[in-house]
Design a protein around this motif. Structure first.
Motif, mmCIF file in Angstrom:
data_model
loop_
_atom_site.group_PDB
_atom_site.id
_atom_site.type_symbol
_atom_site.label_atom_id
_atom_site.label_comp_id
_atom_site.label_asym_id
_atom_site.label_seq_id
_atom_site.Cartn_x
_atom_site.Cartn_y
_atom_site.Cartn_z
ATOM 1 N N VAL A 1 0.877 -1.178 0.000
ATOM 2 C CA VAL A 1 0.000 0.000 0.000
ATOM 3 C C VAL A 1 0.907 1.219 0.000
ATOM 4 O O VAL A 1 1.710 1.389 0.921
ATOM 5 C CB VAL A 1 -0.937 0.011 1.214
ATOM 6 N N ALA A 2 0.816 2.054 -1.039
ATOM 7 C CA ALA A 2 1.752 3.172 -1.186
ATOM 8 C C ALA A 2 0.989 4.463 -1.460
ATOM 9 O O ALA A 2 -0.070 4.458 -2.093
ATOM 10 C CB ALA A 2 2.727 2.890 -2.341
ATOM 11 N N GLY A 3 1.555 5.577 -0.971
ATOM 12 C CA GLY A 3 0.938 6.871 -1.205
ATOM 13 C C GLY A 3 1.969 7.977 -1.254
ATOM 14 O O GLY A 3 2.898 7.999 -0.443
ATOM 15 N N GLY A 4 1.834 8.879 -2.204
ATOM 16 C CA GLY A 4 2.767 9.989 -2.345
ATOM 17 C C GLY A 4 2.663 10.602 -3.719
ATOM 18 O O GLY A 4 1.752 10.292 -4.493
ATOM 19 N N ASP A 5 3.622 11.493 -4.043
ATOM 20 C CA ASP A 5 3.559 12.164 -5.342
ATOM 21 C C ASP A 5 3.682 11.167 -6.489
ATOM 22 O O ASP A 5 3.054 11.316 -7.539
ATOM 23 C CB ASP A 5 4.670 13.223 -5.428
ATOM 24 N N GLN A 6 4.506 10.132 -6.327
ATOM 25 C CA GLN A 6 4.679 9.091 -7.334
ATOM 26 C C GLN A 6 4.691 7.756 -6.592
ATOM 27 O O GLN A 6 5.671 7.407 -5.942
ATOM 28 C CB GLN A 6 5.985 9.298 -8.110
ATOM 29 N N ALA A 7 3.579 7.014 -6.675
ATOM 30 C CA ALA A 7 3.397 5.835 -5.833
ATOM 31 C C ALA A 7 3.175 4.582 -6.662
ATOM 32 O O ALA A 7 2.330 4.566 -7.566
ATOM 33 C CB ALA A 7 2.217 6.044 -4.887
ATOM 34 N N TYR A 8 3.931 3.530 -6.339
ATOM 35 C CA TYR A 8 3.776 2.226 -6.973
ATOM 36 C C TYR A 8 3.368 1.234 -5.884
ATOM 37 O O TYR A 8 4.095 1.044 -4.902
ATOM 38 C CB TYR A 8 5.080 1.757 -7.616
#
Length: 539
Positions: free
Chosen positions: A395-402
């Protein structure tokens, strides 16, 4: 007498109330709908086909179709525009097939509408075939923009106010079009046209014919399913309307949280100006797209013969939107780290707090627990610095998330992804690309959005599908089946097209999809924004 007694009781109902009552099986309510809009639909049909009998047959078919499909009308207050859309569908079908008699529901009308046909024939004796031919030869020379108001004007006892209300135009606009329309008529024919049109208005027999035709047709499916009738139907429509509103606003709410987080991450005036400029560009492109789509549909309505040109233009506008958002997103991903590096050199005093140090724990959260070599959670809360890699985790979150499972951010790539530009199996974003692509522009095997491109495409403005396409107010282009005001496919605006497009299945899933959009778009944005404020905001 019973029907007319009931009609007297409901004559003052607004459109939404009449729809609710009709969904409950109240045929008297539907009779009032027919009476209220029969002249508008007959006039629109006549303005397109130029034959009084065919225009009334087409309008009757439209009302019968409306009765059968009334449960598909999600916004009852938009009844008038919905009915106009149906009659334009019928006109389109009439033109394409070049038949002398309407095909849809012809048996029903022929079988049950005898009383009206007899009356129509008697009234028609006042207008000879030669007069009708001369009448249309004169009117046909006028552009449709002027022809429709002119026909309605004389059928509405020369009421500018009534014409303006029925065509959703201002009275000044109607007056201008009437004036221009009269000038375009040959002066020798003006008196003839006025006198002849005044004899073509429908009598009470028209409504009786439609009621006879629908008398043997069961109420719409939604009314049957809701045994409590109009009350429960109204409740479902309210829930649907609420979710539609929330889904429409979810992008705006998410954008608010995104802007708030970006401002909390900013440390200098230049960075804050950059946030405002970037946000303005994203919104500006969206506004141009929306206004462009409204403009194209409006022009297509007035130039129906050239609708395919505007349909192609709508797809060009969609591609321009997608390209603009991708370019802007790349600009953000590359430009923000460069700007941050520059500001660290020019304004070092703005980055003295512990949270602003490169590598500070406040800037990111990465869970210790890993699965298959990837952290369970990985989030970035600070502005990306030069050299920062994309956020990566289950589970990823941010400006550029994979994400291996879920990702949220500016650019999000995961099986379930939510972002400005998102890619995945299920993707939701301004540009959503996936097996199920949902967004302002949805792209995928099944695509949903304001515009949609996919194997099956469902949209409000424009839909481009290989198998099928559905558009609520605009353009539909597909190989096999298309439904919408301006449709292009092998099967157009008929039951077969609806079956190919799986509209019944979409109707059952619609509310769940809307609810999922609201949750997946708003919740991560709100959570991330609050965490950024807690960790990174200057105190």
């Amino acid at each position: 007498m019973n029907i007319f007694k009931k009609r007297m009781e409901i004559v003052d109902y607004n459109d939404a109330a009449l729809v609710m009552a009709s969904l409950g099986g109240n045929r008297a309510a539907f009779s009032e709908i027919v009476t209220r809009y029969q002249n508008l639909l007959c006039s629109l049909a006549y303005s397109s086909v130029g034959d009084l009998k065919h225009s009334e047959d087409i309008a009757q078919e439209a009302f019968v179709e409306a009765w059968k499909k009334l449960d598909t009308l999600c916004e009852p207050e938009k009844l008038k525009s919905w009915l106009c859309g149906i009659v334009r569908f019928k006109v389109s079908h009439f033109r394409r097939k070049e038949l002398k008699q309407p095909v849809n529901d012809a048996d029903d009308i022929d079988e049950h509408g005898g009383s009206y046909l007899d009356q129509s024939e008697l009234e028609g004796e006042a207008i000879s075939a030669q007069q009708q031919s001369l009448l249309w030869q004169t009117l046909e020379k006028l552009p449709e923009t002027y022809r429709e108001p002119l026909i309605l004007f004389y059928r509405e006892q020369c009421s500018v106010e009534s014409v303006a209300e029925q065509l959703d135009l201002s009275e000044d606009t109607v007056k201008q079009r009437l004036s221009r329309g009269r000038k375009l008529l040959q002066s020798a024919m003006i008196t003839f046209v006025e006198d002849t049109l005044s004899k073509t208005k429908q009598g009470t027999g028209f409504a009786l014919s439609v009621l006879a035709a629908i008398n043997v047709i069961s109420p719409p499916a939604k009314a049957t399913a809701l045994s409590a009738g109009a009350v429960k139907t109204g409740s479902l429509i309210k829930w649907s309307g609420l979710l539609v509103t929330l889904a429409s606003l979810s992008g705006l709410v998410s954008s608010f949280f995104g802007v708030r987080a970006a401002l909390d991450q900013s440390r200098t005036q230049r960075e804050r100006r950059n946030v405002i400029l970037t946000t303005s560009l994203f919104f500006g492109v969206a506004i141009v797209y929306v206004l462009g789509m409204f403009g194209l549909t409006h022009i297509a309505e007035n130039h129906y013969a050239d609708a395919i040109v505007y349909a192609v233009a709508s797809q060009a506008l969609v591609l321009a939107f997608v390209a603009s958002y991708i370019i802007l997103m790349l600009r953000v991903l590359k430009g923000n780290p460069k700007l941050r590096a520059l500001e660290r050199e020019v304004n070092p005093q703005a980055f003295l707090s512990d949270a602003d140090q490169i590598g500070a724990k406040q800037r990111e959260y990465k869970s210790r627990f890993c699965l298959a070599g990837a952290p369970l959670f990985h989030f970035r809360f600070g502005t990306a610095e030069q050299g920062d890699k994309p956020v990566f985790g289950w589970v990823a979150g941010g400006d550029q998330a994979y994400g291996l499972l879920f990702a949220w951010g500016g650019l999000a790539i995961a099986p379930i992804s939510v972002g400005i530009v998102s890619v995945g199996v299920i993707s939701i974003g301004a540009v959503g690309v996936g097996l199920l692509g949902i967004g302002t522009i949805g792209i995928g095997l099944i695509a949903l959005g304001a515009s949609a491109i996919g194997y099956k495409a469902y949209a409000s403005f424009s839909a481009l599908g290989w198998d099928s396409a559905f558009s609520g107010v605009g353009f539909s282009i597909a190989k096999e089946a298309a439904l919408g005001p301006f449709s292009f496919a092998k099967q157009i605006n008929n039951d077969q097209a609806a079956d190919i497009a799986n509209l019944s299945l979409m109707g059952q899933s619609y509310l769940w999809i809307l609810a999922a959009i609201v949750i997946l778009v708003v919740v991560p944005a709100a959570w991330h924004s609050n965490k950024v404020r807690q960790r990174m905001r200057n105190k």
